[in-house]
Motif scaffolding. Structure first.
Motif, PDB file in Angstrom:
ATOM      1  N   GLU A 179       1.918   1.727  -3.773  1.00 56.96           N
ATOM      2  CA  GLU A 179       0.925   2.232  -4.225  1.00 56.96           C
ATOM      3  C   GLU A 179       0.667   3.937  -4.123  1.00 56.96           C
ATOM      4  O   GLU A 179       0.233   4.475  -5.083  1.00 56.96           O
ATOM      5  CB  GLU A 179      -0.273   1.373  -4.044  1.00 56.96           C
ATOM      6  CG  GLU A 179      -0.263   0.008  -4.433  1.00 56.96           C
ATOM      7  CD  GLU A 179      -1.514  -0.866  -4.037  1.00 56.96           C
ATOM      8  OE1 GLU A 179      -2.253  -0.244  -3.425  1.00 56.96           O
ATOM      9  OE2 GLU A 179      -1.520  -1.945  -4.264  1.00 56.96           O
ATOM     10  N   LYS A 180       0.642   4.238  -2.863  1.00 57.00           N
ATOM     11  CA  LYS A 180       0.560   5.672  -2.615  1.00 57.00           C
ATOM     12  C   LYS A 180       1.575   6.544  -3.004  1.00 57.00           C
ATOM     13  O   LYS A 180       1.627   7.794  -2.650  1.00 57.00           O
ATOM     14  CB  LYS A 180       0.188   5.870  -1.002  1.00 57.00           C
ATOM     15  CG  LYS A 180      -0.902   5.009  -0.528  1.00 57.00           C
ATOM     16  CD  LYS A 180      -1.062   5.113   0.924  1.00 57.00           C
ATOM     17  CE  LYS A 180      -2.288   4.698   1.648  1.00 57.00           C
ATOM     18  NZ  LYS A 180      -2.458   4.833   3.099  1.00 57.00           N
TER      19      LYS A 180
ATOM     20  N   GLY B 145       1.779   8.838   6.524  1.00 56.93           N
ATOM     21  CA  GLY B 145       0.750   8.316   5.528  1.00 56.93           C
ATOM     22  C   GLY B 145       0.683   6.999   5.277  1.00 56.93           C
ATOM     23  O   GLY B 145      -0.197   6.374   4.641  1.00 56.93           O
ATOM     24  N   VAL B 146       1.404   6.091   5.867  1.00 58.56           N
ATOM     25  CA  VAL B 146       1.625   4.736   5.476  1.00 58.56           C
ATOM     26  C   VAL B 146       0.573   3.986   6.306  1.00 58.56           C
ATOM     27  O   VAL B 146      -0.308   3.233   5.908  1.00 58.56           O
ATOM     28  CB  VAL B 146       2.925   3.934   5.943  1.00 58.56           C
ATOM     29  CG1 VAL B 146       2.825   2.435   6.046  1.00 58.56           C
ATOM     30  CG2 VAL B 146       3.985   4.544   4.867  1.00 58.56           C
TER      31      VAL B 146
ATOM     32  N   LYS C 217       0.778  -1.152   0.090  1.00 58.26           N
ATOM     33  CA  LYS C 217       0.001   0.039  -0.002  1.00 58.26           C
ATOM     34  C   LYS C 217       0.922   1.232   0.049  1.00 58.26           C
ATOM     35  O   LYS C 217       0.576   2.399  -0.558  1.00 58.26           O
ATOM     36  CB  LYS C 217      -1.168  -0.128   1.339  1.00 58.26           C
ATOM     37  CG  LYS C 217      -2.130  -0.912   1.091  1.00 58.26           C
ATOM     38  CD  LYS C 217      -2.859  -1.062   2.347  1.00 58.26           C
ATOM     39  CE  LYS C 217      -4.183  -2.348   2.255  1.00 58.26           C
ATOM     40  NZ  LYS C 217      -4.725  -2.233   3.472  1.00 58.26           N
ATOM     41  N   ALA C 218       2.057   1.121   0.656  1.00 52.45           N
ATOM     42  CA  ALA C 218       2.794   2.380   0.761  1.00 52.45           C
ATOM     43  C   ALA C 218       3.513   2.666  -0.750  1.00 52.45           C
ATOM     44  O   ALA C 218       3.504   3.786  -0.873  1.00 52.45           O
ATOM     45  CB  ALA C 218       3.948   2.113   1.751  1.00 52.45           C
TER      46      ALA C 218
ATOM     47  N   ILE D 279       4.531   6.649  -1.400  1.00 52.80           N
ATOM     48  CA  ILE D 279       5.512   7.194  -0.080  1.00 52.80           C
ATOM     49  C   ILE D 279       6.724   6.350   0.026  1.00 52.80           C
ATOM     50  O   ILE D 279       7.722   7.193   0.186  1.00 52.80           O
ATOM     51  CB  ILE D 279       4.644   6.560   1.030  1.00 52.80           C
ATOM     52  CG1 ILE D 279       3.143   7.405   1.178  1.00 52.80           C
ATOM     53  CG2 ILE D 279       5.397   6.704   2.341  1.00 52.80           C
ATOM     54  CD1 ILE D 279       2.439   6.837   2.190  1.00 52.80           C
TER      55      ILE D 279
END
Length: 262
Positions: free
Chosen positions: A27-28, A171-172, A24-25, A30
């Protein structure tokens, strides 16, 4: 943050780097996570990255030239021969070059917090008997170990460190407070957690947690954190910052414990 991993087994990281929090990190946007097979930098017809140790002895030792070349390739532009999960990105910032090694500094939450403030991390995962000493002396900035035991290679320890570091990046996590209250983040073990149902098989949630009184809940959690640390990792209390009230409470608990044991 950009994280590059030098490894002979990049496929080991594919599932880890594309799943759960790390996935997810990425994909964002980050964190950028990449693997580089340093065998591609061997520079000989057999792609040999290890050799017999000078002076004799068992096992094989990783040669310095492939690893130096692989790291240096990340400081300017990505090597066209590298195998990657994601694309290596040059930030211009001087990276921390981390050697995963049983002889290294024991990895802790404080170290994770320190590394999470960096822009670029490069991990070196070894195999065989060890590394040519010139890698330690002239290339790496940190040597890390995840415990006093030996594994087949540095890949699993690198995954542990990377997971621990990335989850601290803004944000993670869905709830930013989660990382702040984790065990070891405050120097103590985390307090007990409860969720629904209030009663399960005769075991109930402590009344304070369903009282709605936030100050009391905060105090309860802090004291429970102290008590759990005392019971399970008492050595952590030596450097803990405690109020006078907390010290008195802890002394009372210690006295109660001694009374039960006596």
């Amino acid at each position: 943050m950009n994280i590059d991993v030098l490894t002979l087994f990049p496929a080991m990281f594919e599932g880890v780097f594309t799943s759960s929090i790390l996935g997810k990190a990425r994909e964002k946007g980050i964190v950028n996570l990449s693997t580089v097979n340093f065998r591609d930098f061997a520079g000989n017809k057999h792609n040999t990255v290890d050799d017999y140790p000078y002076g004799g002895g068992g096992g094989m030792v990783l040669k310095p030239d492939p690893i130096f070349a692989a790291v240096e390739s990340l400081l300017d532009v990505p090597s066209s021969g590298s195998e990657t999960v994601g694309e290596p990105v040059s930030t211009g910032a001087k990276p921390r070059v981390i050697l995963m090694c049983p002889q290294g500094e024991t990895f802790t939450q404080r170290k994770a917090e320190e590394l999470s403030r960096e822009e670029h991390l490069i991990f070196i995962c070894g195999h065989y008997e060890g590394y040519d000493e010139r890698i330690r002396e002239h290339l790496v900035t940190d040597e890390l170990s995840i415990g006093d035991y030996v594994l087949t290679g540095g890949e699993l320890p690198a995954m542990v460190v990377i997971d621990s570091v990335v989850r601290l990046l803004p944000g993670v996590l869905g709830n930013e407070q989660s990382a702040v209250t984790d065990s070891f983040s405050t120097g103590l073990l985390e307090y007990p957690h409860y969720t629904r149902p209030v009663e399960f098989r005769g075991w109930t949630v402590p009344d304070v947690l369903i009282s709605g009184h936030h100050a009391n809940i905060t105090e309860w959690r802090r004291l429970q954190s102290l008590y759990r640390t005392f019971k399970r990792r008492p050595e952590l209390l030596e450097n803990a910052e405690l109020t006078d009230k907390e010290k008195r409470w802890l002394r009372e608990k210690m006295a109660e414990e001694e009374g039960r044991q006596g």
